[in-house]
Design an enzyme around this catalytic site. Sequence first.
Site, PDB file in Angstrom:
ATOM      1  N   ASP A  24       0.841  -1.192   0.000  1.00  0.00           N
ATOM      2  CA  ASP A  24       0.000   0.000   0.000  1.00  0.00           C
ATOM      3  C   ASP A  24       0.879   1.246   0.000  1.00  0.00           C
ATOM      4  O   ASP A  24       2.004   1.233   0.498  1.00  0.00           O
ATOM      5  CB  ASP A  24      -0.894  -0.024   1.246  1.00  0.00           C
ATOM      6  CG  ASP A  24      -2.045   0.961   1.165  1.00  0.00           C
ATOM      7  OD1 ASP A  24      -2.439   1.344   0.050  1.00  0.00           O
ATOM      8  OD2 ASP A  24      -2.556   1.347   2.224  1.00  0.00           O
ATOM      9  N   GLU A  81      -4.605   4.696  -6.236  1.00  0.00           N
ATOM     10  CA  GLU A  81      -5.463   5.214  -5.164  1.00  0.00           C
ATOM     11  C   GLU A  81      -5.779   6.692  -5.418  1.00  0.00           C
ATOM     12  O   GLU A  81      -4.947   7.419  -5.964  1.00  0.00           O
ATOM     13  CB  GLU A  81      -4.749   5.110  -3.813  1.00  0.00           C
ATOM     14  CG  GLU A  81      -4.410   3.715  -3.397  1.00  0.00           C
ATOM     15  CD  GLU A  81      -3.641   3.686  -2.077  1.00  0.00           C
ATOM     16  OE1 GLU A  81      -3.793   2.683  -1.384  1.00  0.00           O
ATOM     17  OE2 GLU A  81      -2.920   4.642  -1.753  1.00  0.00           O
TER      18      GLU A  81
END
Length: 128
Positions: A24, A81
């Site tokens: 992430d 994202e």
Amino acid sequence: MEDITATIEKLKALRALGVGVSIDDFGTGYSSLGYLAKLPVQALKIDRSFIILMLKEPDTMTLVSTMISLARAMRLNVVAEGVDSEDQANFLRLARCDEMQGHLISKPVPRDSITALLRTKETPEAVA
């Protein structure tokens, strides 16, 4: 990440159970190319800070393109994202990004409403 060997073994055990593992916020904090080469992951998520700036800053656009190319070369799924505009999504599609997250796809949804949202046909596709 202090004991990378133990971390790798734990991640391998999770994968053996069928759990998907992603890095992430790639490009920030502890994410590095060294870890990317060692960790048994299936996906790389490009931090939203890059996505927000990529259309305004050519160097950031180059970084995003490079991250996507690197991930694809390593056979990793690529997730962007913080995709909030069609222009961002169009660039990411052209760069061959696999998936997108952000307000363009869906605003945050309460936990109890997720199932109903996923069943609607009007939900935008997350895959580019």
